[in-house]
Design an enzyme around this catalytic site. Structure first.
Site: not given
Length: 518
Positions: A258, A300, A321
């Protein structure tokens, strides 16, 4: 009552506890569309599995039906074995690349069945989208070893594993938190050799992964390319090699990576900077002696769907999210799903567009992470639409609700073998948008057997009839139509098929040439 019957038992009087997702939009009593699971054996899940040469192999055969069950596998490579009672296939993959077609057989007191299964030994993992559970939207930044073990237990006990759910993923906040004065979270973040250290809530990562593996399931872990994770815990910046090897040593099978604080280190919009950390981690994981799936979580940025596969990603988030997505006339999952649906050209075996998790059942509040989880605000019809859309898009099916509070309706959504078959189809095509208006959406996904899965989505607040013409799905002549949620043939139709669709609901069908009478 067996765990399989519990997964799909039909309780007509069940009262749904969710609240309307849109002000003034009526909440209906849920109808459990998925039929009761047969007592006879039925093998579910993917028909293909990718593994690298010589690497550890672990696969729990997803099979519903009355237990005890007896499993056998014909033509299984000599380096693999199957446990006859659990159906867990384990060992090491063959050392040489190749395809191995085996026949899985399952039998119980009610009958027996068989199904072919292809083991592909090569460079590509994730030949079908991942299925499993991730703890973020339930546990947020307070997961514990016990929480993860209980989730793994629930995946077996609920019957989810018998439909192909296999990953049990720890999300953020398992590591130590720099500067924290909390005795459970703080302390030295790495040892003298530079190895990352888990916090007190995770006393032994090897013990945890061994427990998950003993159930035939896979274990996932979380980190990021920046100095800190999203929840401000230690991440992998400048320790990528050490962390990759540590995750490998601990026995993990998936890494969610992440970007979060990495944004602060790079120039905004620079493609090379966006690709660099994922290319690095992807290459490190590929060199390990076990398979670790790379789930790229970077929202993205830089059109990741165009290059995620090339840097080693098995899946890549395409939007922000979902738990923070705000709906207007429709819940937030629609906007996330529609953005993901437009990217069908970039998905396929080994690389999948990821629109985030399935948030149904009992879930937490991403805007108030300390609040206790509560029943979803989605209507029953919206939940059927949610699962249908994700399956048609060949998305990873990662549930993120509370595994300790799985109710019959939630399991009815998650555990429909024919819906899952659409997602896990061997062809690996993502469904295309055939039609999109303010009131309706049609998605169509070609399947390996030559049929087409078609989702007719009503985006309006009132029931409406939605039709699909055979020309739109490049078919002609008389076609057989099957209701996938109800697992029921609807009949033969010439040229077109139309049906009433409830508000914010879906009718998911499979269309194939009409079978001739013998």
């Amino acid at each position: 009552m067996t765990r399989i019957l519990k997964c799909l038992v039909l309780i007509a009087s069940i009262v749904f506890l969710g609240l309307p997702s849109t002000p003034g939009f009526a909440q209906s009593v849920p109808e459990l569309l998925t039929p009761k699971t047969p007592l006879t054996p039925q093998i579910n899940g993917p028909k293909v599995y990718g593994v690298r040469p010589g690497h550890p192999f672990l696969y729990r055969i997803p099979c519903t039906g009355t237990r005890p069950m007896h499993f056998s596998v014909k033509n299984l490579p000599a380096s693999l074995k199957v446990d006859e009672l659990s159906g867990i296939i384990s060992g090491n993959a063959p050392a040489e690349k190749g395809e191995f077609v085996v026949t899985i057989e399952a039998a119980n007191s009610m009958g027996k069945t068989a199904r072919t299964f292809k083991i592909v030994v090569g460079d590509k993992l994730g030949l079908t989208p991942q299925m499993g559970w991730n703890g973020w939207y339930t546990l947020y930044d307070h997961p514990t070893d016990s929480d993860i073990r209980k989730a793994a237990d629930a995946m077996i006990a609920s019957g989810m594993a018998d439909y192909g759910y296999q990953f049990v993923d720890i999300d953020d906040a398992w590591a130590r938190k720099p500067g924290s004065t909390d005795a459970e979270l703080g302390g030295q973040v790495r040892d003298e050799a530079g190895n990352i250290l888990p916090n007190v809530r995770f006393p032994s990562m090897p013990s945890l992964t061994q427990y998950i593996h003993s159930l035939g399931l896979k274990a996932g872990i979380y980190s990021g390319p920046g100095p800190l994770t999203c929840a401000k815990f230690e991440a992998s910046y400048r320790h990528e090699d050490a962390d990759a090897h540590q995750f490998n040593k601990w026995g993990f099978d998936l890494l969610k990576y992440d970007m979060c604080s990495y944004r602060n280190l790079v120039k905004e919009g620079n493609l090379d900077d966006l690709q660099k950390p994922y290319k690095l981690m992807g290459s490190l994981l590929k060199e390990l002696d076990r398979d670790i799936v790379l789930n790229m979580c970077q929202y993205g940025e830089g059109d990741v769907w165009k290059w995620g596969r090339q840097v080693g990603g098995t899946s890549w988030r395409t939007t922000g999210d979902l738990g923070l997505a705000v709906g207007d006339s429709l819940p937030g999952f629609y906007s996330v799903g529609l953005a993901n649906a437009a990217l069908d050209a970039y998905a396929g075996p080994g690389g999948w567009n990821d629109p985030d998790y399935i948030l149904i059942g009992t879930v937490g509040d991403a805007n108030n992470r300390t609040a206790p989880p509560k029943a979803t605000s989605l209507t029953p019809e919206e939940q059927y639409s949610y699962m249908s859309m994700w399956s048609l898009m060949a998305s990873p099916l990662l549930f993120s609700g509370d595994m300790a509070k799985l109710d019959d309706f939630t399991l009815n959504i998650l555990c429909n073998s024919e819906v899952i078959d659409i997602d896990q189809d061997l062809l690996g095509k993502q469904g295309k948008i055939l039609r999109k208006t303010s009131l309706e959406l049609i998605l169509a996904k070609p399947l390996e057997d030559g049929s087409i899965a078609v989702g007719l989505f009503n985006l309006g607040k009132a029931p409406r009839t939605i039709s699909v013409d055979w020309k739109e799905i490049e078919k002609r002549g008389r076609m057989q139509v099957r209701d996938v949620w109800r697992q029921k043939d609807l009949g033969k139709f010439d040229d077109t098929f139309g049906t009433a669709v409830p508000a914010h609901g879906v009718v998911l069908v499979k269309v194939e040439p009409a079978r001739r009478k013998l």
